[in-house]
Design a protein around this motif. Structure first.
Motif, PDB file in Angstrom:
ATOM      1  N   ASN A 190       1.453  -1.428  -0.085  1.00 45.24           N
ATOM      2  CA  ASN A 190       0.010   0.159  -0.196  1.00 45.24           C
ATOM      3  C   ASN A 190       0.654   1.385   0.264  1.00 45.24           C
ATOM      4  O   ASN A 190       0.946   2.225   0.798  1.00 45.24           O
ATOM      5  CB  ASN A 190      -1.044   0.143   1.235  1.00 45.24           C
ATOM      6  N   MET A 211      -0.154   4.890   1.002  1.00 46.90           N
ATOM      7  CA  MET A 211      -1.964   5.273   0.501  1.00 46.90           C
ATOM      8  C   MET A 211      -2.571   4.665   2.436  1.00 46.90           C
ATOM      9  O   MET A 211      -3.832   5.536   1.953  1.00 46.90           O
ATOM     10  CB  MET A 211      -1.976   3.923  -0.197  1.00 46.90           C
ATOM     11  N   ASN A 212      -2.174   4.409   3.034  1.00 43.82           N
ATOM     12  CA  ASN A 212      -2.789   3.790   3.893  1.00 43.82           C
ATOM     13  C   ASN A 212      -3.125   5.434   4.545  1.00 43.82           C
ATOM     14  O   ASN A 212      -4.376   5.202   5.308  1.00 43.82           O
ATOM     15  CB  ASN A 212      -2.208   2.987   5.082  1.00 43.82           C
ATOM     16  N   ASP A 213      -2.133   5.986   5.675  1.00 45.56           N
ATOM     17  CA  ASP A 213      -2.014   7.897   6.518  1.00 45.56           C
ATOM     18  C   ASP A 213      -1.972   8.503   5.601  1.00 45.56           C
ATOM     19  O   ASP A 213      -1.859   9.641   6.150  1.00 45.56           O
ATOM     20  CB  ASP A 213      -0.910   6.962   7.236  1.00 45.56           C
ATOM     21  N   GLY A 214      -1.349   8.035   4.229  1.00 45.90           N
ATOM     22  CA  GLY A 214      -0.967   9.521   3.285  1.00 45.90           C
ATOM     23  C   GLY A 214       0.199   9.807   3.771  1.00 45.90           C
ATOM     24  O   GLY A 214       0.981  11.316   3.337  1.00 45.90           O
ATOM     25  N   THR A 523      -5.166  10.155   1.858  1.00 40.22           N
ATOM     26  CA  THR A 523      -5.958   8.499   1.866  1.00 40.22           C
ATOM     27  C   THR A 523      -6.956   8.545   0.964  1.00 40.22           C
ATOM     28  O   THR A 523      -7.482   6.961   1.169  1.00 40.22           O
ATOM     29  CB  THR A 523      -6.289   8.277   3.506  1.00 40.22           C
TER      30      THR A 523
END
Length: 612
Positions: A190, A211-214, A523
């Motif tokens: 991710n 992509m999970n927390d930016g 996100t």
């Protein structure tokens, strides 16, 4: 966004794990507002499918610990959709087969603009790569004598496609991931790579975001390997998974200074699912060539087995471009279904046979209330594979940019104008070993460091990413959909100069929309789509310009205004970035070895009627 250039310079996607991870309180900062994680590795592999996994395995076997990064979850890669099989001249069913004939079939299917050295490297090595996969636990189907079973595939002279039912790619990726875990190869999932750090002559690393927390990520590496797939997903009707194969790898390499080749060649697989009964989710999804390899037959809406008039000797197992154009012709002349397709029928085979040899296909259609043993399925051509990509040296996997390597569908040269079915998986494991072996022989001293110019470039790019969020007028997903329409309508199975010119005009209008996007935070999927749009616009321009430039018909590229193949066009179109913009040039492929020439002269060819 404030300018199109910022959008177009955003590159590639992938995943990552933490090596030399600095805790958040010690993360590098160039301003109070700019915060990112630094990861330092000897080799960074962008892409976690078969090509990336096999490269990583070879490095680890030589005690070089790479980092593999992917956009999705570990083991969730596009390789799983390569269902039908993997080619190797084992001769288990047809003892007269050999690697030279396999190479000759590949060159013929590529219409003689493949790289003959690269083809020979792949076809020579494949029997050993199959035996290696067996050693690592891949459960190939077996003959009555216990040998690896081999089936017919389109345009192949002999039965050389090894398989695990109709889930070969999935089984192969499971085998490779299991081996990678055994070797404890680090992996991060991710993570999207948005740019390679390059001065145009040398690559130093890459940047992207989690992509999970930016949060932002800066990777520093002695070498970077692109294994990020192709670009057939740019078309709206395609066999790829959603939001994949969108050209990010090719665009990253182009932006970094590498040369690309053959981008105008996009393979349209003859049999993608089609019809209202399947629903939008399944439209374009692949009905594997293994269905035809096991005896499936094509019929038009009038009940005619139409391949008899297009290819009476090879029938449904002629080259993919031939079968796809035949289907398109039947539909154009009014003999297609209401939905614009034809019928694929294998109901003359026993149910037990289908459940053994085509288990996934049988199960999929059963869930959609279609019994393959009783009824045909509706199919039509679908964008399936990109023959073009990054130009590499096949002895090493090196690109024209120092320290940048590429492997898998992201490269060009093995398939030429059209890919032989079963060769995509073969390419990944052979060239993954080649690239990994070469990099393992390099000497890496110390921790990789970015020059100040690249540190500034990374910081500038992060600021661009921060500025990407905004309330514009256009939804990036809708612009991507519009781009897919442009390619379908102006650079599809049949092309003309007029169409490609119109396509390029429409592309410019989409660039204007890319200046005014509605984008959420990092996100949010809209952020991913906005970055994808930058990659996709770049590669779509190459497809259209190359299709306009090549004034002939060859393989998957068919120009109705130039319907004949031209000897003067037995060359490759190359693409590179210059200060003046995209530059197209040509290069001439080499000549095959004496062994392969002899196989070509012998004229081996599949006769479909051997199946009947």
């Amino acid at each position: 966004m404030e300018n199109t250039d910022q959008q177009l310079n955003l590159s590639h996607s992938s995943n990552s794990t933490v090596l030399n991870h600095q805790p958040s309180e010690n993360r590098s900062q160039t301003s109070p507002a700019l915060d990112y994680e630094r990861v330092s590795v000897p080799v960074l592999i962008i892409g976690a499918g078969a090509a990336g996994a096999r490269t990583a395995i070879e490095l680890a076997k030589h005690d070089v610990v790479p980092l593999v990064i992917g956009k999705r979850n570990y083991g969730d890669a596009h390789t799983t959709l390569a269902a039908g099989g993997i080619n190797a001249a084992l001769g288990n069913r047809d003892p007269e087969d050999n690697w030279g004939i396999h190479a000759a079939d590949t060159l013929k299917e590529g219409h003689f603009i493949t790289d003959p050295d690269g083809v020979e490297i792949v076809t020579r090595a494949m029997p050993d790569r199959i035996r290696e996969l067996v050693e690592w636990g891949m459960p190939f189907n077996r003959t009555e004598d216990g040998e690896i079973e081999q089936r017919y595939f389109g345009a192949q002279s002999f039965r050389r496609t090894c398989f695990v039912g109709d889930r070969t790619g999935e089984a192969m990726l499971e085998t490779l991931i299991s081996k990678a875990k055994e070797l404890e190869i680090p992996y991060r999932e991710n993570v999207m790579i948005t740019k390679l750090l390059s001065d145009g002559e040398r690559v130093y690393g890459a940047v992207g975001y989690d992509m999970n927390d930016g949060h932002f990520l800066r990777f520093e590496a002695h070498a970077v390997v692109l294994a990020a797939g192709g670009y057939s997903g740019l078309y709206n009707r395609h066999s790829s998974r959603t939001d994949e194969n969108n050209g990010d790898g090719a665009a990253l390499a182009y932006d970094a200074g590498a040369r690309l080749m053959d981008v105008e060649f996009v393979q349209f697989h003859p049999t993608g699912m089609m019809g209202d009964r399947y629903g939008e989710e399944w439209d374009g999804r692949l009905v594997t060539e293994a269905v035809r390899g096991e005896g499936g037959r094509l019929f038009n809406a009038d009940g005619e087995r139409f391949m008899e008039k297009y290819s009476p000797e090879q029938m449904e197992l002629d080259a993919r471009d031939v079968v796809a154009r035949a289907i398109a012709q039947e539909v154009r002349e009014g003999r297609g279904t209401e939905n614009g397709g034809v019928y694929l029928d294998i109901s003359h085979k026993d149910r037990a046979f289908l459940q053994e040899r085509l288990p996934r296909m049988y199960e999929r259609f059963a869930e959609l209330n279609v019994d393959l043993a009783e009824a045909p399925v509706e199919v039509a051509p679908t964008a399936h594979y990109a023959m073009g990509g990054v130009e590499v040296d096949f002895e090493t996997g090196a690109t024209a940019v120092e320290n940048l390597y590429a492997v898998g569908e992201v490269i060009a040269g093995i398939h030429g104008a059209n890919r032989l079915g079963g060769n995509s998986l073969a390419e990944t494991v052979v060239l993954g070993k080649v690239v990994g072996g070469h990099l393992a022989g390099e000497s890496y001293t110390g921790t990789p460091k970015l020059p100040e110019s690249q540190q500034r470039a990374a910081d500038e790019h992060f600021r661009d990413l921060e500025a990407l969020s905004g309330e514009g007028s256009d939804d990036p997903q809708e612009v991507l959909q519009a781009l897919g329409d442009v390619l379908e309508e102006t650079a599809g199975i049949i092309r003309t100069e007029e169409d490609t010119n119109k396509g390029l005009e429409r592309l410019e209008a989409l660039r204007d929309k890319a200046n005014d996007l509605i984008v959420g935070g990092r996100t949010n999927r809209s952020f991913e789509y906005a970055i994808d749009l930058g990659f996709s616009l770049t590669v779509a321009e190459m497809v259209l310009k190359g299709a306009r430039e090549r004034t002939e018909s060859r393989g998957a590229h068919f120009r109705s205004d130039y319907p004949e193949q031209s000897e003067g066009w037995r060359k490759n179109i190359t693409y590179r970035q210059t200060e003046a913009g995209m530059l197209l040039d040509t290069t001439t492929p080499g000549k095959p070895s004496e062994t392969v020439r002899q196989a070509l002269d012998a004229g081996y060819e599949l006769e479909y009627h051997q199946l009947e």
